[in-house]
Each structure stands twice: as structure tokens, then as C-alpha cells.
Design a protein around this motif. Structure first.
Motif, PDB file in Angstrom:
ATOM      1  N   TYR A 102       0.809  -1.212   0.000  1.00  0.00           N
ATOM      2  CA  TYR A 102       0.000   0.000   0.000  1.00  0.00           C
ATOM      3  C   TYR A 102       0.853   1.277   0.000  1.00  0.00           C
ATOM      4  N   HIS A 103       1.992   1.243   0.672  1.00  0.00           N
ATOM      5  CA  HIS A 103       2.825   2.442   0.764  1.00  0.00           C
ATOM      6  C   HIS A 103       3.344   2.881  -0.610  1.00  0.00           C
ATOM      7  N   MET A 104       3.460   1.919  -1.551  1.00  0.00           N
ATOM      8  CA  MET A 104       3.973   2.248  -2.877  1.00  0.00           C
ATOM      9  C   MET A 104       2.976   3.072  -3.689  1.00  0.00           C
ATOM     10  N   MET A 105       1.711   3.000  -3.336  1.00  0.00           N
ATOM     11  CA  MET A 105       0.700   3.732  -4.106  1.00  0.00           C
ATOM     12  C   MET A 105       0.911   5.237  -3.996  1.00  0.00           C
ATOM     13  N   GLY A 106       1.222   5.719  -2.795  1.00  0.00           N
ATOM     14  CA  GLY A 106       1.504   7.136  -2.612  1.00  0.00           C
ATOM     15  C   GLY A 106       2.749   7.572  -3.355  1.00  0.00           C
ATOM     16  N   ILE A 107       3.735   6.681  -3.410  1.00  0.00           N
ATOM     17  CA  ILE A 107       4.970   6.983  -4.140  1.00  0.00           C
ATOM     18  C   ILE A 107       4.694   7.056  -5.640  1.00  0.00           C
ATOM     19  N   TYR A 108       3.919   6.090  -6.157  1.00  0.00           N
ATOM     20  CA  TYR A 108       3.557   6.119  -7.580  1.00  0.00           C
ATOM     21  C   TYR A 108       2.772   7.383  -7.921  1.00  0.00           C
ATOM     22  N   LEU A 109       1.902   7.810  -7.016  1.00  0.00           N
ATOM     23  CA  LEU A 109       1.114   9.023  -7.252  1.00  0.00           C
ATOM     24  C   LEU A 109       2.027  10.236  -7.370  1.00  0.00           C
ATOM     25  N   GLN A 110       2.991  10.349  -6.487  1.00  0.00           N
ATOM     26  CA  GLN A 110       3.907  11.494  -6.520  1.00  0.00           C
ATOM     27  C   GLN A 110       4.780  11.458  -7.769  1.00  0.00           C
ATOM     28  N   ARG A 111       5.215  10.275  -8.170  1.00  0.00           N
ATOM     29  CA  ARG A 111       5.995  10.159  -9.402  1.00  0.00           C
ATOM     30  C   ARG A 111       5.163  10.595 -10.605  1.00  0.00           C
ATOM     31  N   SER A 112       3.889  10.239 -10.589  1.00  0.00           N
ATOM     32  CA  SER A 112       3.007  10.620 -11.694  1.00  0.00           C
ATOM     33  C   SER A 112       2.817  12.127 -11.743  1.00  0.00           C
ATOM     34  N   TRP A 113       2.720  12.768 -10.584  1.00  0.00           N
ATOM     35  CA  TRP A 113       2.612  14.231 -10.571  1.00  0.00           C
ATOM     36  C   TRP A 113       3.834  14.871 -11.227  1.00  0.00           C
ATOM     37  N   ILE A 114       4.997  14.328 -10.925  1.00  0.00           N
ATOM     38  CA  ILE A 114       6.237  14.871 -11.485  1.00  0.00           C
ATOM     39  C   ILE A 114       6.276  14.668 -13.001  1.00  0.00           C
ATOM     40  N   ILE A 115       6.022  13.439 -13.434  1.00  0.00           N
ATOM     41  CA  ILE A 115       6.118  13.104 -14.857  1.00  0.00           C
ATOM     42  C   ILE A 115       5.042  13.829 -15.658  1.00  0.00           C
ATOM     43  N   ASP A 116       3.808  13.794 -15.187  1.00  0.00           N
ATOM     44  CA  ASP A 116       2.719  14.458 -15.901  1.00  0.00           C
ATOM     45  C   ASP A 116       2.884  15.976 -15.873  1.00  0.00           C
ATOM     46  N   GLY A 117       3.411  16.505 -14.760  1.00  0.00           N
ATOM     47  CA  GLY A 117       3.653  17.944 -14.671  1.00  0.00           C
ATOM     48  C   GLY A 117       4.692  18.407 -15.676  1.00  0.00           C
TER      49      GLY A 117
END
Length: 292
Positions: A102-117
């Protein structure tokens, strides 16, 4: 074979009519419990564009055509890329949730913000140089000029997509579809009310319609932020972490391939609107095609 497996494997002959009805009802209830909030979320998210276009028709015929050209070509192009890239978030978050990481989901979300941003920032010149770009594609000067002015209003919407799409995937992967549907529906209602107030009652024109769009869109993002940061995702959100910047290449590859795929699908109908701008009565043609 264990007892639990034997219980699941029931032949059709062993099922009574009542048992079958109960099973169908149970499966249908569970299915629609997941699907209906997702339908509401997609309809209301896209509905905000439709409502804005509807109120643009109350401003002027030229503004309606300019908005139709803008949303059918640039917004659809950008939206397709970012939806596709956000689907990578859904894939990875779904895998992490199923594996109990479950902890990886928050990490994936933050990575997506960076990449999509970063992707949104790369696409930003499309909105800054809309006027010459549309003229280069053969659109009429007056429509291209008006669309160029309007495109600057879409810049906040561009970054709204970065956060909203990824957060929705993050929440849906952990079976929080009802929350997503509730937030998007409430934002849609606010958008309709603000559009009516700004355009019809106060007569703010294009500025009013676009302001209503921006306010209601970012209201949705704020609701999602409050839900995540406020402690309603205790297993999957552990706060911001430097781990989000590590091992980003696989997510970049997955995001880009998904983005290109979805974008090409979206562009099938956008080509019609682009070609409509080359017709004799381009203002009416673009408006009609974009509404359709």
C-alpha cells in the motif's frame, strides 16, 4: 481440491432458479457499485467542458467557434496524452494494492505528478502560440485570433488535469470510486451554477465562462487533496518522500506509451473539427462539429 474451491464450482444443474437469481443480483449489485460512480465521474468531468461550451453559445457565435476549435483540438490532444499517462498510475497502483504494498501507491502518485507535470509544461507552448499554430493549420484568421486569446485561460485547466486525473486513478485503485464520483458530481453542480451566474446574470462573457470552469475544476482538486492529506487514505498515503524521484524511468516509458495510444484514439474525431475550419462558413461548421 480444497473445500473453498469445491464450494465455488457449482454446476448449472445444481443451481435452483432462486439461487441463480440471488447470484445474478449479488454480482450485478457489486458491479454497479463500482461502475456507476466511475460513470458519474467521467460524465461530470467531461460535462464541465460541455457546459462551458453551452454558455459560450450565449456569448457570441465567434466565441463558440473559437472554444469549439480549442477544446476539440488542443484540449482533446492534451487531455488524451494526460489521461493515457495517468492510466499508468492506475496500472501500477492497482498492482501495488493487489500485492498489499500500500505504501507504494503514494509513491507512484507522486511520481506521476512529477512526470505528468513535466509533460504538461512541455505542452504549454501549444496554448501560448495557439493563434499562429491554428493559422498555420489553415484556420480562418478571426477564429484563430479569438482562440489564441481564449487559450491562455486553458493553462490552469492543463495543470488541473495533471492532479485530478492521477488522483482519480489513485483513489479508484483502492476501491474509493464513490468518493471520486461524489467529488466530481459536486464540482459539476458548482460549475453549472457559476456559469449561469457569471455569464447570464453578470454578463462577464468569455472571462465569466472560463473563470467558472477554472474555479470548479480546481475545487475538485482541492477536495481530492483534502481527502488524501486529511488522513482518509492512511494505508496508501504516507506523506511526501524523496523516493518519488527514484526509479522513474519505467513509469516514464509506461506513461508515454499509454499517452500516445489514448491521444491517437481521441484524435479520430478531432480531425473532423480541424477540417471544418477549412470550409467556407467556418464559424458555423466548427461550432456544429464541435457540439456534435
Amino acid at each position: 481440491m480444497d473445500n473453498s474451491m469445491e464450494e465455488r464450482l457449482v454446476s448449472p444443474e445444481e443451481l435452483s432458479s432462486d439461487d441463480l437469481k440471488k447470484r445474478v443480483w449479488k454480482e450485478s449489485t457489486e458491479f454497479w457499485g463500482i461502475a456507476f460512480p466511475g460513470i458519474v465521474a467521467r460524465l461530470t468531468s467531461f460535462g464541465m467542458i460541455v457546459v462551458t461550451q453551452l454558455f459560450m453559445g450565449h456569448v457570441s457565435e465567434l466565441d463558440l467557434a473559437a472554444f469549439g476549435l480549442q477544446q476539440s483540438i488542443l484540449i482533446r490532444f492534451v487531455n488524451g496524452i494526460l489521461i493515457g499517462m495517468s492510466s499508468a498510475t492506475e496500472t501500477l497502483c492497482g498492482q501495488a494494492y493487489g500485492a498489499g504494498q500500500y505504501h507504494m501507491m503514494g509513491i507512484y502518485l507522486q511520481r506521476s505528478w512529477i512526470i505528468d507535470g513535466v509533460a504538461a509544461t512541455i505542452l504549454l507552448p501549444l496554448f501560448i502560440f495557439t493563434d499562429p499554430l491554428l493559422k498555420l493549420l489553415g484556420q480562418e484568421d478571426d477564429i484563430a485570433k479569438e482562440a489564441g486569446k481564449m487559450s491562455l485561460w486553458f493553462i490552469p485547466i492543463l495543470y488541473y488535469y495533471v492532479f485530478s486525473l492521477t488522483i482519480q486513478m489513485f483513489l479508484q485503485a483502492q476501491e474509493k470510486n464513490k468518493i471520486v464520483g461524489l467529488f466530481t458530481a459536486s464540482s459539476f453542480v458548482v460549475h453549472v451554477l457559476l456559469s449561469w451566474l457569471f455569464v447570464i446574470k453578470l454578463g462577464f462573457g468569455v472571462a465569466g465562462a472560463m473563470s467558472a470552469f477554472i474555479i470548479s475544476a480546481w475545487l475538485l482538486v482541492v477536495e481530492e487533496f483534502v481527502y488524501i492529506f486529511g488522513g482518509w487514505c492512511p494505508l496508501t498515503w504516507k506523506g511526501f518522500t524523496k523516493a518519488a524521484f527514484a526509479d522513474m524511468l519505467p513509469l516514464v516509458k509506461l506513461s508515454l506509451s499509454s499517452g500516445v495510444m489514448i491521444c491517437l484514439e481521441f484524435w479520430y474525431t478531432s480531425i473532423l473539427v480541424l477540417l471544418a475550419g477549412c470550409m467556407k462558413n467556418a464559424t458555423v461548421a466548427i461550432s456544429a462539429f464541435s457540439i456534435w
